[in-house]
Design a protein around this motif. Structure first.
Motif, short mmCIF file in Angstrom:
data_model
loop_
_atom_site.label_atom_id
_atom_site.label_comp_id
_atom_site.label_asym_id
_atom_site.label_seq_id
_atom_site.Cartn_x
_atom_site.Cartn_y
_atom_site.Cartn_z
N GLY A 197 2.86 1.44 -7.79
CA GLY A 197 3.12 2.61 -7.35
C GLY A 197 4.17 3.41 -8.12
N THR A 198 4.44 4.55 -7.48
CA THR A 198 5.40 5.55 -8.14
C THR A 198 6.89 5.78 -7.55
OG1 THR A 198 4.60 7.32 -6.70
CG2 THR A 198 3.33 7.28 -8.78
N PRO A 199 7.81 6.03 -8.18
CA PRO A 199 9.24 6.04 -7.72
C PRO A 199 9.09 7.06 -6.19
CG PRO A 199 9.31 6.55 -9.79
CD PRO A 199 7.85 6.65 -9.57
N SER A 200 9.99 6.91 -5.30
CA SER A 200 10.03 7.55 -4.25
C SER A 200 10.13 8.85 -4.19
CB SER A 200 11.14 6.91 -3.29
OG SER A 200 12.29 6.94 -3.92
N ASN B 20 1.90 6.09 -4.12
CA ASN B 20 2.05 5.23 -3.17
C ASN B 20 1.08 5.14 -1.96
OD1 ASN B 20 4.35 4.01 -4.50
ND2 ASN B 20 5.54 5.38 -3.89
N PRO B 21 0.82 6.33 -1.36
CA PRO B 21 0.16 6.57 -0.29
C PRO B 21 -1.52 5.73 -0.61
CG PRO B 21 1.02 8.60 -0.49
CD PRO B 21 1.52 7.54 -1.63
N ASP B 22 -2.02 6.04 -1.68
CA ASP B 22 -3.17 5.50 -2.36
C ASP B 22 -3.30 4.31 -2.54
OD1 ASP B 22 -4.23 8.10 -2.15
OD2 ASP B 22 -3.95 8.34 -4.37
N LEU B 23 -2.19 3.57 -3.03
CA LEU B 23 -1.81 2.04 -3.35
C LEU B 23 -1.71 1.43 -1.99
CD1 LEU B 23 -1.30 0.10 -5.42
CD2 LEU B 23 1.05 0.31 -5.10
N GLU B 24 -1.12 1.97 -0.89
CA GLU B 24 -0.99 1.30 0.46
C GLU B 24 -2.44 1.38 0.94
OE1 GLU B 24 1.90 3.76 2.31
OE2 GLU B 24 3.63 3.17 0.90
N THR B 25 -3.41 2.24 0.80
CA THR B 25 -4.62 2.12 1.28
C THR B 25 -5.53 1.00 0.64
OG1 THR B 25 -4.59 4.78 1.62
CG2 THR B 25 -6.88 3.41 1.40
N LEU B 26 -5.15 0.82 -0.52
CA LEU B 26 -5.93 -0.27 -1.46
C LEU B 26 -5.18 -1.52 -0.97
CD1 LEU B 26 -6.33 1.26 -4.89
CD2 LEU B 26 -8.20 0.83 -3.08
N GLY B 27 -4.13 -1.69 -0.43
CA GLY B 27 -3.51 -3.00 -0.23
C GLY B 27 -3.96 -4.04 0.59
N PRO B 28 -4.70 -3.80 1.69
CA PRO B 28 -5.50 -5.00 2.30
C PRO B 28 -6.64 -5.28 1.37
CG PRO B 28 -4.98 -2.95 3.79
CD PRO B 28 -4.57 -2.53 2.61
N ILE B 29 -7.07 -4.68 0.50
CA ILE B 29 -8.12 -5.36 -0.32
C ILE B 29 -7.55 -6.08 -1.42
CG2 ILE B 29 -9.87 -4.52 -2.04
CD1 ILE B 29 -10.14 -2.09 -0.36
N LEU B 30 -6.55 -5.46 -2.01
CA LEU B 30 -5.85 -6.10 -3.28
C LEU B 30 -5.03 -7.36 -2.78
CD1 LEU B 30 -4.40 -2.73 -4.98
CD2 LEU B 30 -6.39 -4.31 -5.87
N GLN B 31 -4.73 -7.59 -1.58
CA GLN B 31 -3.85 -8.49 -1.00
C GLN B 31 -4.48 -9.82 -1.17
OE1 GLN B 31 -0.64 -8.30 -0.98
NE2 GLN B 31 -0.43 -10.71 -0.38
#
Length: 404
Positions: A238-241, A259-270
């Motif tokens: 992700g990116t800095p805050s 960060n919001p897009d990465l959190e959307t992908l999180g359940p898939i990537l985890q």
């Protein structure tokens, strides 16, 4: 009103591949949801494009309202502040170009131009990509998702495997290496091109620079190492805050996403093991590549010849350039002839097969992965195997083989 359009003209006319004209603009509905947006009307990228289009229509106050809405949703979206500054300045003076304020230095403005251009180009395209990414020849039926990154367009595409067919889900703006793609050496600040997997999220605490999460990619892969490519630590992160997104080319080689897009992908990537293909000049196709069934036939013939313990025919499937983790074609051949000399009956079953054309390769090549079940009088084994196949001498041959 005409002067505020100048920054869009400079932004688009000089460098965008799609003409900035009324027919192109008419493909988007700036009064509500963008007609080709997969994210909805309040998604930050949708609002950026909506505001820019309102400017071209002379709706400056509406554009200012849109940008203010964007800033309220994503207060760290730096591109939005630059556009807002231009809109406010338009009320008091003539504007000569994008980011035409005294405090803006040229390199940062160029970065903002590039980011805006990438986002607008995406929204001048159709609702969703027509067809599927060309490298996706066959997806393992147990693999639920696959990710393809178009390095040239700073775009990450998420596909879901539905009934064996890659089905478009969404796409996201990303940043790649500041020196572009095709990584080859440590510190070259380039993003690799190839077929990789994304492992599960790093659990150690990382500096704020890496954003809300980081998922290591399997660079260098077997082919990278064989070519002598160096480097390590290529992540999706992700990116800095204080930063919503970074310019299209700004990383040290990693793929960077908001960060919001990465959190959307999180359940898939985890879950780990997500196929992650990085491509230059990505192409889309509506029908299977003719090479794919040829490769499927070659794979099945290799299995049959191995099962029949026909060593000469079995070894004929291997390239003279073959390599494994521990051997070359000569060592591999000696070992296989030794093992198969007694001609004991064996059973070999392949399942959950994946075939991905290797992107931007100078020779036709594909990465083939599968579950292998091997049974003999003395051995009963199951493993996940990966092979690299190349097309040489008018046929597909194995370039690499090893555990996946």
């Amino acid at each position: 009103m005409n002067t505020i359009k100048t920054f869009l003209q400079i932004l688009l006319m000089a460098s965008i591949m799609v003409p900035w004209n009324v027919p192109a603009l008419d493909r988007l509905d700036y009064t509500g949801t963008l007609s080709n947006s997969s994210f909805g009307p309040n998604y930050p990228e949708s609002l950026v494009v909506k505001g820019l289009l309102q400017i071209t229509r002379g709706q400056l106050q509406q554009a200012l309202n849109t940008v203010d809405e964007l800033i309220s949703i994503a207060p760290n979206f730096k591109l939005a502040y630059l556009i807002r500054g231009d809109l406010l300045m338009a009320k008091s003076q003539q504007l000569e170009g994008f980011g035409n304020t005294p405090q803006n230095n040229s390199p940062s403005v160029e970065d903002f131009k590039a980011e805006a251009r990438m986002r607008i180009e995406r929204y001048l395209e159709s609702h969703a990509p027509q067809g599927i990414p060309e490298p996706l020849w066959q997806i393992d039926p147990t693999q639920k998702y696959v990710i393809v990154v178009d390095a040239d367009k700073s775009r990450l595409y998420l596909y879901q495997n539905i009934g064996g067919k890659p089905t478009y889900v969404a796409d996201y703006y990303v940043t790649i290496g500041r020196n572009g793609s095709e990584k080859s050496s440590e510190g070259d600040k380039r993003t690799p091109l190839g077929v990789y997997t994304a492992s599960s999220k790093l659990t150690s605490k990382l500096p704020d620079f890496y954003g809300s999460a980081a998922y290591p990619l399997s660079y260098p892969n077997e082919w990278d190492r064989q070519q002598g490519k160096k480097g390590h630590g290529i992540w999706l992160h992700g990116t800095p805050s204080n930063t919503y997104s970074r310019p299209p080319r700004a990383s040290d080689g990693c793929v960077v996403i908001s960060n919001p897009d990465l959190e959307t992908l999180g359940p898939i990537l985890q879950q780990g093991g997500t196929p992650f293909i990085i491509v230059s000049q990505l192409k889309w196709v509506t029908q299977a590549a003719p090479e794919q069934p040829q490769l499927q036939k070659a794979l099945d013939q290799w299995r049959q010849d191995w099962q029949a313990q026909d060593t000469d025919r079995y070894l004929s499937h291997y390239s003279d350039r073959f390599f494994s983790q521990t051997s070359d074609i000569n060592g591999w051949s000696r070992e296989k002839r030794r093992i198969q000399s007694d001609k004991k009956p064996v059973s070999i079953v392949l399942s959950n097969i994946s075939m991905i054309r290797y992107p931007n390769s100078q020779i036709p090549m594909a990465v083939v992965s599968f579950d292998q079940e091997f049974k003999s009088e003395f051995l009963d084994s199951r493993m996940r195997k990966r092979q690299y196949w190349i097309y040489e001498g008018q046929r597909w041959k194995i370039l690499y083989e090893g555990a996946a």
